[in-house]
Design a protein around this motif. Sequence first.
Motif, PDB file in Angstrom:
ATOM      1  N   LEU A 118       0.812  -1.223   0.000  1.00  0.00           N
ATOM      2  CA  LEU A 118       0.000   0.000   0.000  1.00  0.00           C
ATOM      3  C   LEU A 118       0.845   1.272   0.000  1.00  0.00           C
ATOM      4  N   SER A 119       2.157   1.148   0.192  1.00  0.00           N
ATOM      5  CA  SER A 119       3.013   2.337   0.346  1.00  0.00           C
ATOM      6  C   SER A 119       2.928   3.279  -0.842  1.00  0.00           C
ATOM      7  N   THR A 120       2.713   2.721  -2.011  1.00  0.00           N
ATOM      8  CA  THR A 120       2.673   3.544  -3.220  1.00  0.00           C
ATOM      9  C   THR A 120       1.307   4.173  -3.453  1.00  0.00           C
TER      10      THR A 120
ATOM     11  N   LYS B 136       7.161   6.689 -10.439  1.00  0.00           N
ATOM     12  CA  LYS B 136       7.503   8.014  -9.918  1.00  0.00           C
ATOM     13  C   LYS B 136       9.008   8.251 -10.001  1.00  0.00           C
ATOM     14  N   ASP B 137       9.793   7.249  -9.619  1.00  0.00           N
ATOM     15  CA  ASP B 137      11.251   7.375  -9.702  1.00  0.00           C
ATOM     16  C   ASP B 137      11.701   7.497 -11.152  1.00  0.00           C
ATOM     17  N   ALA B 138      11.112   6.684 -12.036  1.00  0.00           N
ATOM     18  CA  ALA B 138      11.477   6.740 -13.451  1.00  0.00           C
ATOM     19  C   ALA B 138      11.157   8.114 -14.040  1.00  0.00           C
TER      20      ALA B 138
ATOM     21  N   LEU C  38       8.974   3.068 -18.270  1.00  0.00           N
ATOM     22  CA  LEU C  38       8.705   2.679 -16.881  1.00  0.00           C
ATOM     23  C   LEU C  38       7.941   3.742 -16.114  1.00  0.00           C
ATOM     24  N   THR C  39       7.682   4.897 -16.742  1.00  0.00           N
ATOM     25  CA  THR C  39       7.084   6.005 -15.993  1.00  0.00           C
ATOM     26  C   THR C  39       5.647   5.727 -15.560  1.00  0.00           C
ATOM     27  N   ASN C  40       4.997   4.763 -16.189  1.00  0.00           N
ATOM     28  CA  ASN C  40       3.621   4.421 -15.785  1.00  0.00           C
ATOM     29  C   ASN C  40       3.577   3.224 -14.841  1.00  0.00           C
TER      30      ASN C  40
ATOM     31  N   PHE D  16      11.034   2.389   3.759  1.00  0.00           N
ATOM     32  CA  PHE D  16      10.664   2.410   2.339  1.00  0.00           C
ATOM     33  C   PHE D  16       9.405   3.239   2.116  1.00  0.00           C
ATOM     34  N   ALA D  17       8.414   3.089   3.009  1.00  0.00           N
ATOM     35  CA  ALA D  17       7.172   3.862   2.874  1.00  0.00           C
ATOM     36  C   ALA D  17       7.464   5.357   2.957  1.00  0.00           C
ATOM     37  N   HIS D  18       8.348   5.753   3.849  1.00  0.00           N
ATOM     38  CA  HIS D  18       8.698   7.175   3.952  1.00  0.00           C
ATOM     39  C   HIS D  18       9.484   7.643   2.714  1.00  0.00           C
ATOM     40  N   ILE D  19      10.325   6.788   2.179  1.00  0.00           N
ATOM     41  CA  ILE D  19      11.059   7.140   0.951  1.00  0.00           C
ATOM     42  C   ILE D  19      10.080   7.401  -0.182  1.00  0.00           C
ATOM     43  N   ARG D  20       9.038   6.556  -0.291  1.00  0.00           N
ATOM     44  CA  ARG D  20       8.048   6.751  -1.350  1.00  0.00           C
ATOM     45  C   ARG D  20       7.384   8.119  -1.234  1.00  0.00           C
ATOM     46  N   ALA D  21       7.246   8.604   0.012  1.00  0.00           N
ATOM     47  CA  ALA D  21       6.605   9.905   0.236  1.00  0.00           C
ATOM     48  C   ALA D  21       7.627  11.040   0.274  1.00  0.00           C
TER      49      ALA D  21
END
Length: 834
Positions: free
Chosen positions: A592-594, A817-819, A809-811, A637-642
């Motif tokens: 769910l992190s993303t 998001k990283d791509a 990979l952007t989708n 990892f969840a915080h990195i995503r945010a």
Amino acid sequence: MQLDRWHQIKDLFSSALEHPTAERSAFLDRSCGEDIELLAQVRSLLDAHESSLGFIERPAVERAGLAPALEPLNWQGRRLGNYRIISEIGRGGMSHVYKAARDDDQYYKEVAIKLLRPGLDTHSLLQRLRDERQMLAQLSHPNIAQLLDGGVTETGAPYIVMEYVEGQPIDAYCEERGLSITSRLDLVRTLCGAVHYVHQHLMVHGDLKGSNILVTRSGVVKLLDFGIAKLLNAASDPSHTMVNQVVALTPAYASPEQIRGEPITTASDVYSLGVLIYKLLTGTLPFEVPGELFGWEAAAAVGDRPPRLPSVAAAESNAPAYRRIARQLRGDLDAVVMKALSKEPEDRYGSAEHLAEELHRYQRGFPVHAHPPRPLYRTRKLVMRHKAATVAISLFAVAIVTGVVTTAWQAHVARMERARAERHLAEIRKLTNTYLRDVYGAAVNLPGATEVRKLLVENSLKHIAALEGEAQDSLDFKRELAQAYLRFGDVQGDYLGANIGDTEGAVQSYRRALRLREQVAEQSPTVTDLSDLLRSYISLSELLAAQSKLDEAIPLAESANAVGKRLVAMPDARSEDHRMAAAAQMLLGTDLSTVDLPRALATLRSAQETFERLLAEQPEDPGARRDMALIHSRIGFAHIRAEQYEPALEHYLKSSDYAEQLAQEYPADAAALRGAAFVGVNVGEAYNHLKQPDPALEKIQVALSRVEHLQRTDPANEQATLAIAYVLNHLGDSYLLKGQPETALIHLNRALQLVNEAPPAKPTDIAEIRMLPGMTNFRLGKAHSMLGEQHQRDAATFLQSSVMRLQDLTNDPVIGKDAQRLTDQARQLLQDVS
């Protein structure tokens, strides 16, 4: 010959070149009419043009008897821009090449200058030289002759200034030195890397042959002559057809579709590489096409017949050296070369990179993909490589075969003695599982262990699938089969452990295990069976999430979480069951992190509370400490995503504390070392995001030493090799933050080499592997952009490659998001360096 006659021939020759090869004969018949002499002279020019040996061969005009009218200017001693001509080093059908030197006040450097032959300055040929110059300007590779400069002569004709390569054609180089098969294939693999680089820049070379590939005295391969090369219209044609038809070729090296004048692809270069390998291994060409033939005539001369096998050609050679190696060519090398020489493009290797990989597999003693994948063949290759590993496999095979035979017999007996048969089946399953566990465990640290594990899985799955049909209504049998499938899935693609890189195979094994365990749990909802069901949900969901298949992974994680709640509510639930329920929560929170950060963090913290309670109950339990390392890593990892880097670092550091303890206590445990390495990279990544490269370097360098150790332990494990490239990327990022691009390039160039040597990333690979090529090229481009004006062209090349690799990979739901972030940065840097 009169000058006006020559102008007539030249104009007609130029017009013929504008037509596709297949249409030229009809065009000449219409244009020449009854003038047989004119037709013969233009055909002679075209003949020489078609059979050209590059820009250092006998000129076409000489073959047409027109040399006196086209005597070149005496350039020796004259200047072109900053360059002084020293001597002529070669002449071709369309051009002359001179050795020259830059001798202005700046510096002295020897170069090669390419000029069109006098009298051939038609619009189309001038444009071809300009096109060649533009193509070379886009290429920067150590095995491609580099474009240094360009300009126009006093008459307005363009010229090309190139790196001066003092070397021999690759076939002559091998012949003169009597190189071994291995050394010759090493040169070809290097060449394949250069050709693949050309293809990555959406070009094909179109004229690969011995005289266009030089080898220096120090053994460096250099690819020359892009006069025929054309850009690929990748944007509008996914089959990679040519924007324009090729107008020149060398029939002996040209692919069938190229000779016929049809649109060509990168597969045409693969065919030419196959011809070159054939020549290097046999001393002869697969087809001897007469020099007076071209176009459809050459195609007809070759026909649909296959060439002799290389081993046959070598055995029939007049040279004793080739006859001596003929036996070594039989089998694998015959198969590899013949696949490269397939008449149809789709039957050849998919890329020059795949061909290089196939040659590398042959050199290392692994089965080649061109060879029919018969079990006996694969087993023989394994025996030749590793006798110790073969012993383990032999024991396993005996156990499996014995088990299958006995199982079949007992299934027959079961109708009369069902209870007795099931007791025997249980013993056989126990024996099978013991071998799965013990043989696999013993093989982990053997040299070539990955190939051992792969062979074990491929053969065992067939037998397990056969046993599945015997399960019928036996819950015990279904439990054992599910456990076997789960273990196979771990071997195939457990991305957190040692695996053979078959993630899609792992998904299928996990699905089979889940299906069986769902059937068992429906009939027997005990603590043990629900716990096993929970494990299957977690294994499958985790791997699907790693493949970015969140639409499947999240529902499975939800199901796992529901089973976990049901499990811990049972009165006889054990500590292990509570741990598995918390693992299900951790998985759901990670997935769910993303998409839902608040719910993800709440779910992860709930799992953290359970893990902390279990650790308090058993503080010395390594499993409990591993869980604490994992949960803090997932929260980080969840915080990195945010993009919340400070709380991410806080949790990553806590994760590192637990992981380091385990690595210190269990230095021989590969899983502990792998876990500590990747947690260390996570810490380094967070520090880099916070612009603190010094503490990042400290962590990442330790991680690098660990993954390198793991790769040395199992050198055939492609995942371990890519792990090194992944860590090197973050190491390079730290040096870029420190303002040390030269040091960053050392690590990033090594990462690129590892990425290029690995098989191309597949859509089913885990996210980090799919991201790695684009990420590596981006950081290389960034490093070159920081080195000043002289590196801007290299910067642009790598940045363009990164955009091409990342934009697909952007989708992606996990790494999109990283791509997108790296793609935007790459495009901004491209504007800065252009």
